[in-house]
Scaffold this active site. Structure first.
Site, PDB file in Angstrom:
ATOM      1  N   ASP A   1       9.021  -2.340  -5.297  1.00  0.00           N
ATOM      2  CA  ASP A   1       9.545  -1.585  -6.332  1.00  0.00           C
ATOM      3  C   ASP A   1      10.930  -2.241  -6.509  1.00  0.00           C
ATOM      4  O   ASP A   1      11.531  -2.442  -5.486  1.00  0.00           O
ATOM      5  CB  ASP A   1       9.530  -0.050  -6.166  1.00  0.00           C
ATOM      6  CG  ASP A   1       8.369   0.373  -6.682  1.00  0.00           C
ATOM      7  OD1 ASP A   1       7.359  -0.205  -7.272  1.00  0.00           O
ATOM      8  OD2 ASP A   1       8.071   1.416  -6.019  1.00  0.00           O
TER       9      ASP A   1
ATOM     10  N   ASP B   1       5.595   4.612  -4.873  1.00  0.00           N
ATOM     11  CA  ASP B   1       6.102   6.083  -4.874  1.00  0.00           C
ATOM     12  C   ASP B   1       5.505   7.030  -5.463  1.00  0.00           C
ATOM     13  O   ASP B   1       5.240   8.140  -5.313  1.00  0.00           O
ATOM     14  CB  ASP B   1       7.542   5.830  -4.924  1.00  0.00           C
ATOM     15  CG  ASP B   1       7.982   5.491  -6.267  1.00  0.00           C
ATOM     16  OD1 ASP B   1       7.137   5.125  -7.319  1.00  0.00           O
ATOM     17  OD2 ASP B   1       9.022   5.385  -6.444  1.00  0.00           O
TER      18      ASP B   1
ATOM     19  N   ASP C   1       0.326   5.225  -8.296  1.00  0.00           N
ATOM     20  CA  ASP C   1       0.397   3.953  -7.508  1.00  0.00           C
ATOM     21  C   ASP C   1      -0.604   4.043  -6.350  1.00  0.00           C
ATOM     22  O   ASP C   1      -0.976   2.843  -5.678  1.00  0.00           O
ATOM     23  CB  ASP C   1       2.019   3.982  -6.762  1.00  0.00           C
ATOM     24  CG  ASP C   1       3.152   3.615  -7.731  1.00  0.00           C
ATOM     25  OD1 ASP C   1       2.573   2.959  -8.831  1.00  0.00           O
ATOM     26  OD2 ASP C   1       3.850   3.919  -7.445  1.00  0.00           O
TER      27      ASP C   1
ATOM     28  N   ASP D   1      -2.177  -9.349  38.105  1.00  0.00           N
ATOM     29  CA  ASP D   1      -2.521  -9.890  36.664  1.00  0.00           C
ATOM     30  C   ASP D   1      -1.809  -8.518  35.713  1.00  0.00           C
ATOM     31  O   ASP D   1      -0.989  -9.084  34.818  1.00  0.00           O
ATOM     32  CB  ASP D   1      -3.804  -9.977  36.346  1.00  0.00           C
ATOM     33  CG  ASP D   1      -4.405 -11.217  36.492  1.00  0.00           C
ATOM     34  OD1 ASP D   1      -3.547 -12.018  37.385  1.00  0.00           O
ATOM     35  OD2 ASP D   1      -5.341 -11.638  36.215  1.00  0.00           O
TER      36      ASP D   1
HETATM   37  P1  ATP Z   1      10.714   0.649 -10.198  1.00  0.00           P
HETATM   38  O1  ATP Z   1       9.530   0.816 -10.804  1.00  0.00           O
HETATM   39  O2  ATP Z   1      11.420  -0.373  -9.759  1.00  0.00           O
HETATM   40  O3  ATP Z   1      11.017   2.082  -9.405  1.00  0.00           O
HETATM   41  P2  ATP Z   1      11.874   2.406 -12.579  1.00  0.00           P
HETATM   42  O4  ATP Z   1      12.225   3.416 -11.855  1.00  0.00           O
HETATM   43  O5  ATP Z   1      12.683   1.745 -13.740  1.00  0.00           O
HETATM   44  O6  ATP Z   1      11.782   1.006 -11.460  1.00  0.00           O
HETATM   45  P3  ATP Z   1       9.757   3.814 -13.396  1.00  0.00           P
HETATM   46  O7  ATP Z   1      10.163   5.072 -12.722  1.00  0.00           O
HETATM   47  O8  ATP Z   1       8.241   3.533 -13.697  1.00  0.00           O
HETATM   48  O9  ATP Z   1      10.385   2.692 -13.005  1.00  0.00           O
HETATM   49  O10 ATP Z   1      10.518   4.241 -14.866  1.00  0.00           O
HETATM   50  C1  ATP Z   1      10.223   3.347 -15.752  1.00  0.00           C
HETATM   51  C2  ATP Z   1      11.252   3.385 -17.191  1.00  0.00           C
HETATM   52  O11 ATP Z   1      11.355   4.706 -17.565  1.00  0.00           O
HETATM   53  C3  ATP Z   1      12.584   3.176 -16.459  1.00  0.00           C
HETATM   54  O12 ATP Z   1      12.924   1.721 -16.483  1.00  0.00           O
HETATM   55  C4  ATP Z   1      13.450   4.049 -17.577  1.00  0.00           C
HETATM   56  O13 ATP Z   1      13.771   3.222 -18.663  1.00  0.00           O
HETATM   57  C5  ATP Z   1      12.441   5.043 -17.953  1.00  0.00           C
HETATM   58  N1  ATP Z   1      12.894   6.287 -16.938  1.00  0.00           N
HETATM   59  C6  ATP Z   1      13.069   6.295 -15.920  1.00  0.00           C
HETATM   60  N2  ATP Z   1      13.143   7.691 -15.171  1.00  0.00           N
HETATM   61  C7  ATP Z   1      13.444   8.379 -16.333  1.00  0.00           C
HETATM   62  C8  ATP Z   1      13.588   9.677 -16.739  1.00  0.00           C
HETATM   63  N3  ATP Z   1      13.614  10.619 -15.730  1.00  0.00           N
HETATM   64  N4  ATP Z   1      13.469  10.349 -17.744  1.00  0.00           N
HETATM   65  C9  ATP Z   1      13.175   9.331 -18.984  1.00  0.00           C
HETATM   66  N5  ATP Z   1      13.009   8.105 -18.918  1.00  0.00           N
HETATM   67  C10 ATP Z   1      13.106   7.479 -17.611  1.00  0.00           C
END
Ligand code: ATP
Length: 929
Positions: free
Chosen positions: A357, A665, A669, A764
């Site tokens: 990730d 995480d 997953d 040994d």
């Molecule tokens: P990684 O997969 O590397 O952990 P990530 O945190 O971007 O990265 P996700 O947690 O799947 O991956 O989030 C996907 C997308 O959703 C993010 O890139 C962001 O645009 C959006 N996002 C992340 N957190 C939030 C949140 N708390 N509320 C709304 N949108 C979110």
């Protein structure tokens, strides 16, 4: 009602809770849904109800574990040897053939002692391993978010008590039975309890259900051992520990994983091969002996056979292997990698692809908002960390007041309300967040403009929500102030698609194609600067939408703007990536984030080069699995992917023959983590479900830790190969020497079973243990990984063992023949046996030093880099000399006093092994040139 008075009695927990209303439940449990219990109440209840733990059903009983130790085929053969040897002694006593000095049944007792010792050792190790794994399980035991004293805090699952108000979030594993008091789109998988694989929707029904409602239909309750798949909620704990439904069934949560490692399995097979071949050899020796001299020497031939049988068993090996694996696990924990499944220790070294990730693993996960972009305005924000102090600057670098811009005001309101994190100061006055760092950064941003989370939350109530998930990539909350408003945030492209209008000043204007393009362009620019960008929108509502109306409600939104936050790459990740590339391991980034952000970070880290192909989740959707299998060879960055894509990526990589480590995480997953050869969960941000599915947990969520663990895996594997080389070579030598003696007509058995046990275990065993802690060779991370499928004897190891065994025997047989003949002349007819014994032992000392490296000469290695080896060689040599020169030991081990000349001759012959191995290395160097 929340305080305790002195004559307080503990609440009754034995009610059919699903039949009760929320009000009654809360009253009965004497708790308050807004404040929770006080710490004092919680403590009192803990001492009354006991810890919230399910007593694990005992797996095997201690007796069973002990008995299991004696099922090993090599130990069974040793028991056979002990019995036959006892019978021979009995015959000797009857026939008065035993000399006065000889202790009867010595070999039998010694062998049985070794068998018992080995059994006990195995027993202790197995019970220790079970305990250690149970302790590891505790270490990863879930932390639960509860309300205590009006504050949301985390407590360890065992400290939950009836009456606690707990928060439920996607990915949580439930650790108590509870009555739901709030829920939003809450879905729970109860397969562990009911066997039903599909998720069950749960609701905070104000009133109770009918008494006869079966477990699977109690939608107003949650149960221990189940998992939150989606949504959020709040519940009051009604039962804990063995009182819970799971406790009642008294089924274990999950049995402690204690499967034999691939190596242990291979060792069992090796045992069978060794035992069979030794039996064949015994038959051959007896046959040749009988053919040569008839039945007259049968007793001696049987004695020879017994010695051979003892010699072929590497008695010390199992202990050395267990110790090596245990030490490996410990070294990994020191480097912040917690091994959950033992085989991972040895197989980690074979990893050739690490899929990681981005957020938090390759980056620091300490987000700071740097830029906010409304359609007509750009603002840059100063300040560091989560501290909510800083300024909003316009393009001319002048400080502005957020209150002058209504669209910014609304956006900042959305930052606070559409948010599940909390920002607070710790005792040292440092600002910290509880929850998602992305959301923490938004609170800090709003704080810089004077927004206070608590004030706003108390004024404006959240009435419902559509929670965030990695698939949806967005979240919405519906709040009621004077009117109903929905605030939405998420991946900018997805939010923008759902907008028809934008907010500017005091106006709501329709979004034209031109503005849309401009927003997307700004988004790309921000992402290309490595910013993590979120889009914000809102929409007034007339009524509270139902949970299933999310798709329809999250349409026709009013665009507010983009928020870009910096999440810098981890410094150590760059180094770790370089190390991977040197070690023939390909790092691959799989992220939910925008492809340009992913690309910018990947390039900073060295994972990708300019122009590298990036595959987005959307493109991936359109690829068939065979097409994806072609693609995975070239792609190092996957952006905007969902968890189910991860599973496809792992499968495709595995189809291409890759040995894949994959991080994860979230709750979704888990399948990818299970599918990966090494599933890696995040210790800090990971959900319980992902940890449960993993082979290894990163205690610091850090990519560099994966690489460190891989390095340790390689060290463990090469050390195992090193001492197997060392131990088995000498075993083969011993067997050939013993078998040769009667065949070439020497009378008497060169080595007694007792002496062989001494060699295999002590002379040994000690150096082998020291070889197990041999430090990493300098090139360990500079060569490609070895195939996980290769046999432990691959790459010349098997041939080496046979070759060195033959060299051992040639050297010792030469000495034996010479010593036998000269002994007959000099009047000490038995000295040759002690000389053979001593030569074999001392030869192993030289072998131990030479075997440290298969390329570098011993003089090229720092002798003090493994002080244990030096110490073990010195100690073992002294012990061996004591066996010859201390009378009581001499008597016990049936050795003869050697003259200085004889000792030097042994020394001379034994050093030939060292010389041979060193010459082999020189030859290989010359040959390679
Ligand atoms: P990684 O997969 O590397 O952990 P990530 O945190 O971007 O990265 P996700 O947690 O799947 O991956 O989030 C996907 C997308 O959703 C993010 O890139 C962001 O645009 C959006 N996002 C992340 N957190 C939030 C949140 N708390 N509320 C709304 N949108 C979110």
């Amino acid at each position: 009602m929340n305080s305790l008075n002195n004559n307080f009695s503990m609440p009754e927990t034995q009610l059919p809770w699903h039949t009760q209303s929320i009000d009654f439940t809360l009253r009965k449990l004497n708790t308050n849904p807004e404040i929770g219990l006080t710490n004092a109440e919680a403590e009192q209840r803990l001492s009354h109800y006991g810890k919230n733990e399910i007593q694990e059903e005992a797996g095997r009983s201690s007796w069973q574990i002990l008995l299991d130790q004696f099922q090993d085929i090599m130990l069974l053969m040793l028991i056979g040897v002990a019995i036959v040897s006892g019978i021979l002694d009995l015959i000797n006593i009857r026939g008065n053939n035993l000399s006065a000095e000889e202790i009867p049944f010595k070999d039998t007792i010694a062998i049985l002692a070794i068998v018992i010792l080995n059994g006990l050792l195995g027993y202790l190790q197995e019970s220790r391993a079970e305990k250690a794994l149970a302790a590891l399980k505790n270490l990863s035991s879930p932390k639960i978010q509860v309300l205590r004293n009006g504050q949301r805090i985390e407590v360890d699952a065992p400290n939950l008590v009836p009456g606690d108000i707990i928060f439920l979030e996607a990915g949580d594993q439930l650790c108590a039975d509870g009555r739901i008091i709030e829920a939003s789109n809450l879905q729970i998988r109860e397969s562990a309890l009911t066997g039903e694989a599909n998720a069950v929707n749960k609701y905070p029904l104000a009133e109770g259900l009918a008494e006869e409602t079966v477990l699977g239909d109690r939608v107003n309750q949650v149960f221990t051992g189940t998992e939150v798949l989606q949504g959020r909620g709040k519940a009051v704990v009604v039962k804990t520990g063995m009182e819970t439904e799971l406790g009642k069934i008294a089924q274990m949560l999950q049995s402690v994983e204690n499967e034999p490692t691939p190596l242990q399995k291979r060792m069992d097979q090796l045992g069978q091969v060794l035992v069979t071949s030794s039996l064949v050899l015994v038959a051959v020796v007896i046959l040749i002996g009988v053919l040569q001299t008839g039945w007259s020497r049968i007793q001696e031939l049987v004695e020879v056979s017994l010695s051979m049988a003892v010699a072929v068993v590497p008695e010390g090996l199992p202990a050395v292997i267990t110790v090596t694996l245990a030490l490996g696990t410990q070294r990994m924990v020191k480097r912040k990698a917690l091994i959950r499944k033992l085989p991972a220790v040895e197989t980690l070294g074979s990893v050739n692809t690490i899929c990681s990730d981005k957020t938090g693993t390759l980056t620091q996960n300490k987000m700071v908002v740097q830029q906010v972009e409304a359609v007509q305005h750009s603002w840059f924000i100063t300040g560091e960390g989560y501290q909510p102090t800083g300024n909003f600057l316009n393009l001319q670098q002048q400080t502005i007041q957020a209150s002058d811009y209504p669209e910014l005001q609304t956006l900042l309101t959305a930052c606070v309300l559409c948010n599940d994190a909390t920002l607070s100061q710790n005792d040292q006055g440092q600002w910290q967040i509880l929850g998602d760092p992305t959301e923490g950064a938004l609170l800090s941003l709003a704080g810089k403009a004077g927004f206070n989370q608590q004030t706003l939350n108390s004024r404006i109530q959240r009435v419902t929500e559509f929670p965030f998930s990695s698939e949806r990539k967005r979240m919405s909350v519906v709040c009621r102030n004077s009117e109903l408003v929905m605030y939405t945030k998420g991946s900018p492209e997805l939010i923008l698609e759902r907008c028809q209008f934008y907010h500017q000043g005091n106006e709501i204007l329709p979004l034209t194609v031109q503005e849309r393009n401009q927003i997307l362009q700004t988004n790309n620019q921000m992402a290309a600067n490595a910013l993590r960008v979120l889009g914000f929108a809102y929409k007034p509502l007339t009524e509270i939408p139902a949970a299933e109306e999310e798709e329809h409600t999250e349409q026709n939104l009013i665009w507010l703007g983009l928020v870009g936050m910096l999440d810098a790459p981890r410094l150590e990740a760059q180094e770790a990536v370089a190390k991977c590339l040197q070690a023939g391991i390909r790092p691959v980034m799989i992220t939910g984030d925008h492809q340009l952000t992913a690309n910018a970070i990947a390039q900073q880290l060295g994972i990708a080069k300019p122009g590298n192909h990036i595959l987005s989740g959307q493109q991936l959707e359109h690829l068939s699995q065979p097409e994806l299998e072609q693609e995975v060879e070239q792609v190092n960055i996957y952006a905007r992917v969902s968890p189910e894509h991860k599973l496809r990526i792992v499968q495709a990589l595995q189809k291409q023959g890759k040995f894949v480590a994959m991080t994860g995480d979230g709750v979704n997953d888990a399948p990818a983590l299970k599918q990966a050869d090494i599933g890696i969960a995040m210790g800090i941000t990971g959900t319980d479900v992902s940890k449960e599915a993993s082979d290894m947990v990163l205690l610091d969520d850090n990519f560099a830790t994966i690489v460190a663990a891989t390095e340790e895996g390689r060290v463990v594997y090469s050390n195992i190969r090193r001492f197997i080389k060392y131990i088995l070579g000498s075993n083969i030598g011993e067997v050939i020497v013993i078998a040769t003696a009667p065949i070439i007509g020497l009378s008497g058995v060169p080595l007694s079973p007792l002496q062989i046990l001494w060699m295999n275990l002590v002379t040994d065993g000690l150096p082998a243990l020291a070889l197990a802690v041999e430090p990493a060779e300098p090139n360990i991370m500079k060569r490609p990984p070895f195939s996980p499928k290769e046999s432990i004897f691959a790459r010349g190891l098997g041939a080496y063992i046979v070759r060195i065994g033959i060299i051992f025997s040639i050297i010792t047989i030469t000495l034996m023949v010479w010593a036998y003949n000269s002994g007959q002349e000099s009047g000490n007819p038995n000295a040759w046996k002690t000389m053979v014994f001593t030569t074999l032992c001392l030869a192993q000392m030289g072998h131990a030093l030479a075997v440290r490296s298969h390329e570098r000469l011993t003089i090229e290695i720092n002798p003090f880099s493994n002080p244990y080896l030096l110490a073990s060689v010195v100690v073992t040599t002294l012990l061996q000399l004591m066996l010859i020169y201390l009378e009581p030991l001499r008597k016990f081990f049936n050795t003869e006093l050697l003259t200085a000349q004889q000792l030097f001759i042994c020394l001379g012959f034994s050093s030939l092994i060292f010389v041979w191995v060193e010459f082999e290395k020189l030859f290989m160097r010359w040959f390679k040139k």
